[in-house]
Enzyme design. Structure first.
Site, PDB file in Angstrom:
ATOM      1  N   GLY A  53      -2.526 -34.754  30.389  1.00  0.00           N
ATOM      2  CA  GLY A  53      -3.272 -33.485  29.745  1.00  0.00           C
ATOM      3  C   GLY A  53      -3.654 -33.014  31.195  1.00  0.00           C
ATOM      4  N   CYS A  54      -4.876 -32.391  31.142  1.00  0.00           N
ATOM      5  CA  CYS A  54      -5.265 -31.276  32.851  1.00  0.00           C
ATOM      6  C   CYS A  54      -4.929 -32.092  33.723  1.00  0.00           C
ATOM      7  CB  CYS A  54      -6.498 -30.995  32.112  1.00  0.00           C
ATOM      8  SG  CYS A  54      -7.383 -30.256  33.990  1.00  0.00           S
ATOM      9  N   PHE A  55      -4.886 -32.018  34.715  1.00  0.00           N
ATOM     10  CA  PHE A  55      -3.945 -33.136  35.630  1.00  0.00           C
ATOM     11  C   PHE A  55      -5.636 -33.479  36.451  1.00  0.00           C
ATOM     12  CE2 PHE A  55      -1.728 -29.348  37.884  1.00  0.00           C
ATOM     13  CZ  PHE A  55      -3.046 -28.730  38.006  1.00  0.00           C
TER      14      PHE A  55
END
Length: 226
Positions: A53-55
């Site tokens: 997902g979002c890093f």
């Protein structure tokens, strides 16, 4: 990732792709099992790539993990020309947001990183989404960079599927290594630089707190800067 910008300069880049999503239930924390097949990687620093997902959150958790010497946010796969946040977040490229992790296996093994990843970072039952973020560029993927890592990752996913800890099928996959492109500078160390950012407070700070609670022996308070 629909989110607000950290600075006025970054705001223009985030416009139209933001974290302005309806409220979504908190991500479920599942204490993943200890690996039955432990990694035997020898001495010296090792590198692996994790997409979850979002890093921002992936980087934040691993940067607070003992033995990790570097955690760099970036884009895995795709082309160099399209390795750009605005393009990747629009979903038109072949990249996934990912984090390249360099670690000392004498302090934290690859199988322990996998356990942390599936306990507090990524839900292995979700395809092309994590938390509030939607799209193939947010898919959860393991990207081993050695034959030992690949064997451990495959064995661990098989173990997870038999554990019964997740009510839905596990869909996270082991992917071949492709080119990794570091993300723009303003994405690096984003959580520590922007602790009051709404996205960080809502989605990523709880992941770091869960790391501390579940794995205190592998948690470190100081943030590892890249």
């Amino acid at each position: 990732m629909r989110r607000f910008a950290a600075t006025l300069a970054a705001a223009a880049l985030f416009a139209g792709s933001a974290c302005q999503q309806p409220a979504i239930a908190a991500e479920r924390i599942v204490e993943a099992p200890a690996a039955q097949r432990t990694a035997k990687e020898g001495s010296g620093l090792k590198t692996a790539i994790f997409a979850g997902g979002c890093f921002w959150g992936v980087e934040a958790v691993f940067s607070h993990t003992k033995g990790v010497t570097s955690a760099v946010s970036g884009y895995h796969g795709g082309t160099a020309r399209q390795a750009d946040y605005k393009l990747v977040s629009s979903g038109v490229t072949d990249h996934v947001e990912a984090v390249k992790v360099v670690y000392d296996p004498s302090v934290v093994r690859y199988d322990q990183l996998l356990r942390i990843f599936f306990s507090v970072v990524a839900d292995p039952t979700l395809k092309n989404r994590q938390g509030p973020d939607r799209g193939a560029h947010y898919n959860a993927e393991l990207v081993p960079l050695s034959s030992e890592q690949r064997a451990v990752a495959s064995a661990y996913l098989a173990q997870m599927k038999k554990s019964g800890l997740w009510s839905q099928p596990i869909v996270t996959s082991v992917e071949p290594a492709r080119k990794f492109y570091p993300a723009e500078t303003y994405h690096q160390d984003f959580a520590v630089k922007n602790p009051r950012h709404p996205y960080i407070q809502r989605w990523d700070a709880p992941k770091v707190s869960a790391l501390k609670r579940l794995y205190p022996s592998l948690y470190r308070a100081e943030f590892r800067r890249n």
